[in-house]
Design an enzyme around this catalytic site. Structure first.
Site, PDB file in Angstrom:
ATOM      1  CD  GLU A  67      -3.900  -1.871  -0.507  1.00  0.00           C
ATOM      2  OE1 GLU A  67      -4.953  -1.796  -1.186  1.00  0.00           O
ATOM      3  OE2 GLU A  67      -2.821  -1.398  -0.879  1.00  0.00           O
ATOM      4  CE  LYS A  69       1.086  -0.963  -1.217  1.00  0.00           C
ATOM      5  NZ  LYS A  69       0.728   0.371  -1.733  1.00  0.00           N
ATOM      6  CE  LYS A 128      -5.596  -1.846  -4.926  1.00  0.00           C
ATOM      7  NZ  LYS A 128      -4.786  -1.113  -3.975  1.00  0.00           N
ATOM      8  CD  GLU A 176      -6.614   1.728  -9.079  1.00  0.00           C
ATOM      9  OE1 GLU A 176      -6.717   1.257  -7.940  1.00  0.00           O
ATOM     10  OE2 GLU A 176      -5.587   1.598  -9.784  1.00  0.00           O
ATOM     11  CG  ASN A 197      -4.071   4.547  -7.493  1.00  0.00           C
ATOM     12  OD1 ASN A 197      -3.416   5.249  -6.709  1.00  0.00           O
ATOM     13  ND2 ASN A 197      -3.905   3.247  -7.593  1.00  0.00           N
ATOM     14  CD  GLU A 230      -8.193   3.220  -5.537  1.00  0.00           C
ATOM     15  OE1 GLU A 230      -9.274   2.962  -6.076  1.00  0.00           O
ATOM     16  OE2 GLU A 230      -7.107   2.720  -5.914  1.00  0.00           O
ATOM     17  CB  SER A 231      -2.432   5.852  -3.809  1.00  0.00           C
ATOM     18  OG  SER A 231      -2.762   4.584  -4.284  1.00  0.00           O
TER      19      SER A 231
HETATM   20  O1  LIG Z   1       1.851   0.700  -4.298  1.00  0.00           O
HETATM   21  C1  LIG Z   1       2.564   0.595  -5.316  1.00  0.00           C
HETATM   22  O2  LIG Z   1       3.790   0.846  -5.330  1.00  0.00           O
HETATM   23  C2  LIG Z   1       1.961   0.116  -6.610  1.00  0.00           C
HETATM   24  C3  LIG Z   1       2.790  -0.057  -7.708  1.00  0.00           C
HETATM   25  C4  LIG Z   1       2.279  -0.532  -8.904  1.00  0.00           C
HETATM   26  C5  LIG Z   1       0.935  -0.854  -9.015  1.00  0.00           C
HETATM   27  C6  LIG Z   1       0.093  -0.674  -7.911  1.00  0.00           C
HETATM   28  C7  LIG Z   1       0.595  -0.190  -6.728  1.00  0.00           C
HETATM   29  N1  LIG Z   1      -0.213  -0.024  -5.622  1.00  0.00           N
HETATM   30  C8  LIG Z   1      -1.575  -0.353  -5.608  1.00  0.00           C
HETATM   31  C9  LIG Z   1      -2.389   0.665  -4.914  1.00  0.00           C
HETATM   32  O3  LIG Z   1      -3.166   1.288  -5.578  1.00  0.00           O
HETATM   33  C10 LIG Z   1      -2.194   0.906  -3.461  1.00  0.00           C
HETATM   34  O4  LIG Z   1      -1.841  -0.293  -2.826  1.00  0.00           O
HETATM   35  C11 LIG Z   1      -3.357   1.481  -2.675  1.00  0.00           C
HETATM   36  O5  LIG Z   1      -4.058   2.473  -3.351  1.00  0.00           O
HETATM   37  C12 LIG Z   1      -2.818   2.060  -1.351  1.00  0.00           C
HETATM   38  O6  LIG Z   1      -1.819   3.029  -1.621  1.00  0.00           O
HETATM   39  P1  LIG Z   1      -0.834   3.548  -0.485  1.00  0.00           P
HETATM   40  O7  LIG Z   1      -1.668   4.008   0.670  1.00  0.00           O
HETATM   41  O8  LIG Z   1      -0.070   4.669  -1.096  1.00  0.00           O
HETATM   42  O9  LIG Z   1       0.006   2.389  -0.108  1.00  0.00           O
END
Ligand SMILES: O=C(O)c1ccccc1NCC(=O)[C@H](O)[C@H](O)COP(=O)(O)O
Length: 271
Positions: A67, A69, A128, A176, A197, A230-231
């Protein structure tokens, strides 16, 4: 065939709680006057889905969606990434596909980042954002995205109609979910790609047990599409928890803030 998006149900966003509620209300305001017309159906090359399947054919193999980001509500500023440099670095690090944040206020994203990235790399990209209006999907297709994110927590019962809209525009859709109720709704839409997520977007709390739990449930329900965890993935040991279960992982913060995106992508996916 031209498909009038007037067929799309109106979203009631008043019940979306927390930070997510704030983001989607702002996004709905941004697109309040946007033209909902979709135009003619576009061919669906299914590049995003195909690239992810290609990367997970070997036993325990997982495709990486990396991503772009730069900031987030949970981390604040992450890194002032140049989107094109970041995309090239991720591609060099073995990413099968990219996720490009286009939400400006909370994630420091922009639709122009998506356009620039699509022109600079050969791997497919997902828009995204927090889709609350059909114009956001039309824009994604026009910018050259191969896919868009659709969130069941935001679209609710309208998820299926937005999925059809994405397909009409030639986009793959990553639908998602974060809990059992959302997963069951996603399964009922006929989605081909479901993302689980680990982050609760109301509290921002991350629980890496969420993806394995819901992925197992999806497979038990007979889902044979693509599943993305995810995340919250920061270390190879984290990623190992979904090997043999998920088809892909979507990773943002830990790669984007690493200082060496190519190396971080390779190291994270090493086994
Ligand atoms: O990333 C956040 O803080 C967030 C807050 C509110 C809504 C969405 C958010 N993120 C979107 C995502 O799902 C992530 O960008 C993506 O899955 C990657 O996650 P990460 O590897 O933990 O940055």
């Amino acid at each position: 065939m031209s498909r009038p998006s007037a067929a799309l149900p109106t979203l009631d966003l008043r019940n979306v709680p927390g930070v997510l509620g704030q983001i989607v209300t702002q996004r709905a305001g941004d697109y309040a006057g946007a033209d909902p017309e979709l135009g003619p159906a576009r061919p669906a090359p299914r590049r995003f889905e195909t690239a992810l399947w290609a990367g997970c054919q070997d036993e325990g193999a997982l495709s990486l969606i990396a991503e772009v980001k730069r900031a987030s509500p949970s981390q604040g500023a992450i890194a002032p990434l140049d989107p094109v440099e970041a995309a090239r670095a991720y591609q060099a690090g073995g990413a099968a596909a990219l996720s490009v944040l286009t939400e400006p206020r909370h994630f420091d994203g922009h639709l122009d980042f998506l356009r620039a990235v699509v022109g600079a790399v050969s791997i497919p990209a997902l828009r995204k954002d927090f889709v609350v209006h059909p114009a956001m999907l039309r824009e994604a297709a026009e910018a050259g995205a191969s896919a868009a994110l659709l969130m069941v927590s935001v679209l609710g019962e309208a998820t299926g109609a937005y999925l059809e809209t994405a397909h009409h525009l030639g986009l793959d859709a990553l639908v998602e979910v974060h809990d059992e109720r959302e997963l069951d709704l996603a399964l009922a839409t006929g989605a081909r790609m479901i993302g689980v997520n680990n982050r609760d977007l109301t509290t921002l709390h991350i629980d890496l047990d969420v993806s394995p739990r819901l992925i197992r449930r999806a497979r038990e329900a007979g889902f044979d599409g693509l599943l993305v965890a995810e995340s919250g993935y920061r270390r190879p040991e984290d990623v190992a928890q979904v090997r043999g279960l998920a088809n892909a992982v979507l990773v943002g913060s830990s790669l984007a803030g690493s200082g060496d995106l190519t190396r971080a992508a390779r190291d994270l996916m090493a086994r």
